[in-house]
Design a protein around this motif. Structure first.
Motif, PDB file in Angstrom:
ATOM      1  N   VAL A   1       0.842  -1.202   0.000  1.00 13.60           N
ATOM      2  CA  VAL A   1       0.000   0.000   0.000  1.00 13.60           C
ATOM      3  C   VAL A   1       0.877   1.252   0.000  1.00 13.60           C
ATOM      4  O   VAL A   1       0.633   2.199  -0.760  1.00 13.60           O
ATOM      5  N   LEU A   2       1.902   1.236   0.821  1.00  5.06           N
ATOM      6  CA  LEU A   2       2.792   2.390   0.894  1.00  5.06           C
ATOM      7  C   LEU A   2       3.560   2.586  -0.406  1.00  5.06           C
ATOM      8  O   LEU A   2       3.797   3.723  -0.835  1.00  5.06           O
ATOM      9  N   ASP A   3       3.933   1.486  -1.054  1.00  6.45           N
ATOM     10  CA  ASP A   3       4.601   1.584  -2.358  1.00  6.45           C
ATOM     11  C   ASP A   3       3.685   2.248  -3.380  1.00  6.45           C
ATOM     12  O   ASP A   3       4.118   3.068  -4.197  1.00  6.45           O
ATOM     13  N   THR A   4       2.403   1.874  -3.348  1.00  4.15           N
ATOM     14  CA  THR A   4       1.421   2.476  -4.261  1.00  4.15           C
ATOM     15  C   THR A   4       1.287   3.963  -3.997  1.00  4.15           C
ATOM     16  O   THR A   4       1.298   4.786  -4.923  1.00  4.15           O
ATOM     17  N   LEU A   5       1.166   4.325  -2.737  1.00  6.36           N
ATOM     18  CA  LEU A   5       1.057   5.741  -2.385  1.00  6.36           C
ATOM     19  C   LEU A   5       2.272   6.528  -2.864  1.00  6.36           C
ATOM     20  O   LEU A   5       2.134   7.601  -3.465  1.00  6.36           O
ATOM     21  N   GLN A   6       3.450   5.977  -2.615  1.00  4.43           N
ATOM     22  CA  GLN A   6       4.666   6.691  -3.009  1.00  4.43           C
ATOM     23  C   GLN A   6       4.757   6.829  -4.522  1.00  4.43           C
ATOM     24  O   GLN A   6       5.139   7.890  -5.027  1.00  4.43           O
ATOM     25  N   ARG A   7       4.404   5.750  -5.242  1.00  6.47           N
ATOM     26  CA  ARG A   7       4.484   5.802  -6.707  1.00  6.47           C
ATOM     27  C   ARG A   7       3.540   6.873  -7.254  1.00  6.47           C
ATOM     28  O   ARG A   7       3.919   7.651  -8.141  1.00  6.47           O
ATOM     29  N   LEU A   8       2.329   6.936  -6.736  1.00  2.04           N
ATOM     30  CA  LEU A   8       1.363   7.926  -7.212  1.00  2.04           C
ATOM     31  C   LEU A   8       1.795   9.346  -6.849  1.00  2.04           C
ATOM     32  O   LEU A   8       1.653  10.271  -7.647  1.00  2.04           O
ATOM     33  N   LEU A   9       2.325   9.512  -5.648  1.00  4.62           N
ATOM     34  CA  LEU A   9       2.779  10.846  -5.246  1.00  4.62           C
ATOM     35  C   LEU A   9       3.978  11.280  -6.072  1.00  4.62           C
ATOM     36  O   LEU A   9       4.072  12.430  -6.498  1.00  4.62           O
ATOM     37  N   ASP A  10       4.913  10.348  -6.308  1.00  7.37           N
ATOM     38  CA  ASP A  10       6.094  10.672  -7.110  1.00  7.37           C
ATOM     39  C   ASP A  10       5.712  11.038  -8.547  1.00  7.37           C
ATOM     40  O   ASP A  10       6.398  11.840  -9.195  1.00  7.37           O
ATOM     41  N   ALA A  11       4.630  10.429  -9.031  1.00  9.68           N
ATOM     42  CA  ALA A  11       4.187  10.696 -10.400  1.00  9.68           C
ATOM     43  C   ALA A  11       3.384  11.990 -10.501  1.00  9.68           C
ATOM     44  O   ALA A  11       2.967  12.381 -11.594  1.00  9.68           O
ATOM     45  N   GLY A  12       3.157  12.660  -9.349  1.00  9.37           N
ATOM     46  CA  GLY A  12       2.402  13.907  -9.366  1.00  9.37           C
ATOM     47  C   GLY A  12       0.922  13.702  -9.547  1.00  9.37           C
ATOM     48  O   GLY A  12       0.228  14.559 -10.123  1.00  9.37           O
ATOM     49  N   SER A  13       0.405  12.585  -9.067  1.00 13.56           N
ATOM     50  CA  SER A  13      -1.017  12.295  -9.212  1.00 13.56           C
ATOM     51  C   SER A  13      -1.872  13.433  -8.655  1.00 13.56           C
ATOM     52  O   SER A  13      -1.567  14.003  -7.601  1.00 13.56           O
ATOM     53  N   ARG A  14      -2.947  13.760  -9.366  1.00 11.03           N
ATOM     54  CA  ARG A  14      -3.875  14.781  -8.903  1.00 11.03           C
ATOM     55  C   ARG A  14      -4.975  14.180  -8.045  1.00 11.03           C
ATOM     56  O   ARG A  14      -5.848  14.897  -7.546  1.00 11.03           O
ATOM     57  N   ALA A  15      -4.959  12.864  -7.872  1.00 12.55           N
ATOM     58  CA  ALA A  15      -5.971  12.222  -7.041  1.00 12.55           C
ATOM     59  C   ALA A  15      -5.768  12.626  -5.582  1.00 12.55           C
ATOM     60  O   ALA A  15      -4.661  12.926  -5.146  1.00 12.55           O
ATOM     61  N   ASP A  16      -6.858  12.628  -4.834  1.00 16.14           N
ATOM     62  CA  ASP A  16      -6.777  12.935  -3.404  1.00 16.14           C
ATOM     63  C   ASP A  16      -6.369  11.662  -2.674  1.00 16.14           C
ATOM     64  O   ASP A  16      -7.203  10.787  -2.397  1.00 16.14           O
ATOM     65  N   LEU A  17      -5.086  11.559  -2.382  1.00 17.04           N
ATOM     66  CA  LEU A  17      -4.543  10.357  -1.753  1.00 17.04           C
ATOM     67  C   LEU A  17      -4.516  10.443  -0.231  1.00 17.04           C
ATOM     68  O   LEU A  17      -4.180   9.460   0.437  1.00 17.04           O
ATOM     69  N   ALA A  18      -4.871  11.601   0.304  1.00 15.17           N
ATOM     70  CA  ALA A  18      -4.808  11.781   1.756  1.00 15.17           C
ATOM     71  C   ALA A  18      -5.714  10.804   2.517  1.00 15.17           C
ATOM     72  O   ALA A  18      -5.280  10.259   3.541  1.00 15.17           O
TER      73      ALA A  18
END
Length: 435
Positions: free
Chosen positions: A73-90
């Motif tokens: 789960v943390l890997d997914t979060l980091q990958r999306l954040l690193d990619a500049g995802s505009r999704a609300d991941l909070a």
């Protein structure tokens, strides 16, 4: 035929909302572009959904499987954040933090794997909040609940959440901290409020308030060094030199020393060879373009004195560290047997790149704290043990930490308050051999 103009520099000047409108309008006219964007959206949405599903099933797994699933789960979060995802991941990041916190209350995390996942989850939650800030007062309420009513974890750094909290969130935390300080003369809640007050001063950039808070603490080398760093970072170099001089000579007078009014010279260093006069000489000589020659003789003098006493060794180490010569400072601390507070200060900076070298220092610090035999020192010893566990892992020596901790607990098993603080820090105590 001229080549087409590269529009990327211009596009980078546009805000996200304008870019989104331009891209959406183009997608409405271009079916292939729209399909590509929809595919990316679906993939991202499925990633988040899969992460939530992993959290749903993780609670039913054993420690190893739980750590692995949460790690995914943390890997997914980091990958999306690193990619500049505009999704609300909070929301996903927040859920992950809360889930791990609850799990730590139920399991025996001897290896520290789950606790390490919690530290990483908090870091990613902070990033997610900065990327898409939630309601600031709700975020502040969560932080306050963790700090004042939680089990003692996770560890939160206000600086990581400062931009997401904004003025409203910071004000909410400040209000609660002020209330606790006014109502609680002592105890754990007051200690938490005092720590948060210091962090609030840091994130607000109120140098005067931060220095006043630090100066009110019992005199310690690490506190004095932090005051000097804060003043230097604020560009208040003369005040930093003045404070260093007062701290190193134990001069408690309130009036500014002569060093603030007149530049320190070689004569000042020769009469009082300390880290403060060395660094002041350095600043003056650099400006005059004669530091290379001055440094050689000044450093030789500090090394000569360092061989004679621990106090002089500390002066040499502080001088080198003040020059940003961390490796030289470390070697000098080892060679001339600098004091424990100074060695701990160096270890905090060195543990990232050279973790194995710092293990003996942290162990000495833990033992020294335990010998003080007071609740605050036991609590700090537990914090240092948590740090020591991380350093062992970075050095590839996790099993040695378990052995060390087992021996430490056996030696101090009658100190019930110490053992309680170790458990509260989420450090699993190994079972005695043969138990």
């Amino acid at each position: 035929m001229s080549s087409p103009t590269d529009l990327r520099p211009y596009l980078r000047t546009l805000d996200a909302e304008t870019l989104a409108e331009l891209l959406h309008a183009q997608a409405e006219r271009d079916p292939e572009l729209r399909q590509a964007l929809e595919n990316r959206f679906a993939t991202q949405g499925s990633d988040v959904a899969e992460a939530h599903r992993l959290l749903d099933t993780a609670v039913q797994a054993n420690n190893v499987e739980y750590a692995a699933k949460v790690g995914s789960v943390l890997d997914t979060l980091q990958r999306l954040l690193d990619a500049g995802s505009r999704a609300d991941l909070a929301p996903l990041a927040r859920r992950t933090v809360d889930d791990i916190s609850e799990m730590l209350e139920q399991i025996d995390d001897t290896s520290g794997e789950v606790a390490d996942r919690l530290d990483r989850a908090v870091e990613l939650y902070a990033r997610a909040c900065v990327a898409r800030p939630p309601d600031p007062e709700s975020l502040a309420a969560w932080i306050l609940e963790v700090e004042f009513d939680g089990p003692g974890w996770p560890a939160i750094e206000l600086a990581d959440f400062a931009s997401a909290l904004g003025e409203k969130g910071i004000a909410r935390i400040q209000s609660t901290v002020d209330k606790v300080l006014a109502e609680q003369p002592s105890g754990a809640k007051r200690e938490t409020a005092e720590r948060l007050r210091e962090e609030l001063a840091e994130v607000s950039g109120d140098v005067d308030a931060l220095v006043a808070i630090l100066a009110a603490k019992p005199p310690r080398v690490d506190v004095s060094l932090k005051i000097v760093r804060v003043l230097r970072a604020a560009g208040r170099h003369s005040e930093a030199i003045a404070h260093a001089a007062r701290a190193l000579t134990h001069d408690k007078k309130e009036e500014a020393p002569q060093a603030e009014k007149d530049p320190l010279s070689r004569k000042d260093f020769d009469e009082n060879p300390t880290a403060a006069t060395y660094l002041a000489l350095r600043a003056e000589s650099l400006e005059a373009g004669r530091w290379v020659a001055q440094r050689k003789t000044a450093l030789a003098r500090l090394r000569e004195l360092a061989a004679g006493s621990t106090q002089a060794a500390d002066e040499l180490v502080r001088a080198l560290f003040g020059e940003d010569r961390a490796d030289e400072a470390w070697r000098a601390a080892v060679r001339f047997d600098a004091s424990l507070p100074v060695r701990v200060e160096l270890a905090d900076a060195r543990s990232v790149a050279h973790p194995a070298e710092t293990i003996p220092v942290y162990r000495d610090h833990v033992e020294e704290l335990i010998t003080r035999k007071d609740p605050n020192s036991y609590r700090e010893a537990a914090r240092q043990l948590r740090k020591l566990r991380t350093v062992h892992k970075k050095a590839g020596m996790a099993e040695e930490f378990s052995s060390y901790l087992g021996t430490l607990v056996e030696i101090h098993k009658r100190k019930t308050r110490l053992i309680a603080e170790v458990k509260a820090a989420r450090i699993a105590i190994p079972k005695p051999v043969g138990a």
